[in-house]
Scaffold this active site. Structure first.
Site, PDB file in Angstrom:
ATOM      1  N   HIS A 132       0.840  -1.206   0.000  1.00  0.00           N
ATOM      2  CA  HIS A 132       0.000   0.000   0.000  1.00  0.00           C
ATOM      3  C   HIS A 132       0.871   1.251   0.000  1.00  0.00           C
ATOM      4  CE1 HIS A 132      -2.970  -2.946   1.436  1.00  0.00           C
ATOM      5  NE2 HIS A 132      -3.867  -2.115   0.956  1.00  0.00           N
TER       6      HIS A 132
ATOM      7  N   ASP B 141      -4.600  -5.919  -7.764  1.00  0.00           N
ATOM      8  CA  ASP B 141      -4.784  -5.202  -6.512  1.00  0.00           C
ATOM      9  C   ASP B 141      -5.022  -3.743  -6.895  1.00  0.00           C
ATOM     10  OD1 ASP B 141      -4.948  -4.729  -3.804  1.00  0.00           O
ATOM     11  OD2 ASP B 141      -3.039  -5.684  -3.313  1.00  0.00           O
TER      12      ASP B 141
END
Length: 561
Positions: free
Chosen positions: A230, A303
């Site tokens: 992330h 993702d």
């Protein structure tokens, strides 16, 4: 005579028109021949409709924004991702999903949406409220019972079914091989690749039985990453042989059992690719290895392409999306924002018009998406597309699942060191930790205990004042029962090494930190932070139950490949 001729030609035109009318939305619902329907849909779809099916978008707020409804109606996008910020309460969420599917049904082709979330169980649960809080994957690794994994997937799936959520980014099948893989931690089943493969396959079969489309992640494996994708692009320096025998083993099992979808991770493997391109943008990983070598025929989903794992590359978001499609992804997840969505759309449509090869790639992905939608969203037993908000709480939490998750939490409790019970009689006990549930349950088990609380955040570091305070306070007690939950609490706990008090560690989430604490006197692990998991841990500490769980990690093996 003239009137008869006009009538004849009018009827002829109507007949010809009906024979050659492009497939319409009603066909998706009424046509029982899936092969015929798929071919008719693909042949009739415009470039915009083909591309739309590849797009999985998010929205902000507790109800669908006007922007996302516009994308569904006018761009006929393939799916919508439900994040934690979209969940005000379950009734509203069910109403939102109903509204979005109704909007999709008003479009020309009326192809239903993938409604997607991350409901792994345990630590990661984007749809909270009344849904079941499970012991988590690592607890399944501790009990080592495939049927527990099957039932976990099934009961989570049944709750998603009530809400109209038909696709789940789970299970997490990352092999927990790096102690610094904090973002994975208890989301992993185990450090053992074979155990991970068996349990993840059972989990998939359970969720599949509930009708939910499972998406295994994070391909090819996030468990050896010491960074969070992330925030950065993890660089994992392993060779292909190590990856094949360890990280890819769960995928080899799952592909053989026909897992319908796999998520590509933002992870770089320079020893394998010769560069730091993430696997999510790598044709080598997505086509050569996943498609050709593993023979995977299902959907590949990125993702989130707004994560720094790809955003920090020298490309803008539209270029990242195009690269992801060309690399072999069928669905591109772009969580936010409408302005970025529009830029991505304009760029990709332009590329489809410019390049026949790119258009054919998009078309092939759209065909795989339709194959999956026809398989999972059209059968009689499929997840209802239009959930009833008035009755969504009738079966959430799942009634059978509630008892099962409690039993499973107790089965998973692990005594890491022998004789780890703590007798509360005639002893001064201090409960130290960060979690409210730890203190609530702890005070029931040890009513006369004192407490020492500190914040869970920041996750990675602790405050010097907290470290100094606990060091001074601990010496006033016979036993400190310390809740070990994250790197922050690990740093605080290390201050007690020279304490006169007996130290009993109550490990929640991952117990990996204990590898650096050989001086600890007693320790139990529970792997989750649900009320049932915490209660089970204290039942073991007081000697009310005999722990049955097995440590799913070899604490001494970390650092070895």
């Amino acid at each position: 005579m003239l009137q008869q001729k006009c009538t004849f030609y009018l009827l002829l035109l109507l007949t010809l028109f009906s024979a050659y009318t492009p497939v319409s939305a009603i066909d998706f619902w009424t046509n029982t021949d899936k092969d015929e329907l798929q071919s008719r849909l693909i042949e009739s779809m415009t470039d915009e409709q083909l591309l739309g099916q590849m797009m999985l978008l998010g929205y902000m707020g507790g109800t669908p924004s006007s922007d996302i409804l516009d994308w569904i109606e006018n761009r006929e996008i393939g799916g919508v991702k439900i994040f934690g910020w979209n969940v005000a309460d379950l009734e509203t969420l069910a109403g939102s999903i109903r509204e979005m599917q109704q909007t999709a049904r008003k479009t020309e082709l009326q192809i239903p949406l993938f409604i997607v979330t991350d409901q792994e169980g345990g630590w990661v649960r984007h749809v909270r409220a009344e849904t079941s809080e499970t012991p988590g994957n690592m607890a399944l690794g501790a009990s080592r019972i495939p049927d527990d994994a099957f039932k976990t997937g099934y009961y989570i799936g049944m709750e998603l079914r009530e809400l109209g959520i038909n696709m789940n980014f789970a299970p997490t099948v990352d092999v927990y091989s790096n102690a610094e893989a904090h973002v994975i931690g208890p989301r992993a089943f185990s450090q053992d690749a074979l155990l991970t493969a068996v349990l993840s396959t059972a989990y998939f079969k359970g969720m599949d039985s509930a009708g939910v489309i499972c998406t295994a992640k994070h391909y090819p494996g996030h468990g050896d990453a010491d960074k969070d994708s992330h925030g950065a692009l993890p660089i994992i320096n392993i060779n292909f042989e190590t990856m094949w025998e360890r990280d890819l083993l769960p995928y080899r099992y799952l592909v053989r059992e026909n897992i319908p979808a796999i998520m590509s991770g933002h992870l770089a493997f320079p020893e394998i690719t010769g560069s730091e391109i993430p696997a999510s943008l790598s044709p080598l990983f997505l086509n050569d290895i996943l498609r050709e070598r593993l023979n995977f025929e299902g959907l590949v989903v990125t993702d989130d392409l707004m994560m720094n794992g790809v955003q920090l590359l020298s490309m803008n978001t539209p270029e990242i999306c195009k690269t992801a499609i060309e690399a072999g992804n069928d669905i591109i997840l772009v969580s936010r924002t409408p302005e970025i969505h529009q830029k991505v759309w304009d760029y990709l449509i332009k590329e489809m018009k410019r390049s026949e090869d790119f258009r054919n790639t998009v078309r092939a992905s759209a065909e795989r998406i339709l194959t999956t939608k026809l398989a999972y969203l059209k059968d009689e037993g499929s997840i209802p597309l239009f959930p009833d908000p008035d009755h969504v709480l009738d079966n959430i939490p799942n009634h059978e699942g509630k008892d099962f998750f409690t039993d499973q939490a107790y089965r998973a409790v692990t005594e890491i060191y022998k004789n780890s019970t703590v007798d509360g009689e005639n002893r001064k006990i201090l409960l130290a930790g960060q979690l409210d549930r730890f203190f609530t349950s702890g005070k029931k088990a040890y009513p006369d205990a004192d407490t020492f609380r500190f914040d869970y955040s920041p996750f990675y570091t602790s405050e010097a004042s907290i470290r100094n305070s606990i060091k001074k306070k601990a010496d006033n007690y016979d036993t400190v029962i310390f809740c070990l939950a994250n790197p922050n609490s690990f740093q605080v706990l290390k201050e007690l090494e020279s304490s006169k008090a007996e130290i009993a560690v109550f490990s929640v989430l991952t117990p990996v930190y204990l590898r650096e604490l050989p001086w600890v006197d007693k320790a139990i692990a529970v792997y989750g932070i649900s009320r049932e998991s915490i209660d089970a841990g204290f039942a073991a500490l007081t000697g009310t139950i005999q722990p049955e769980g097995n440590l799913p990690l070899n604490l001494n093996a970390y650092g070895e490949n």
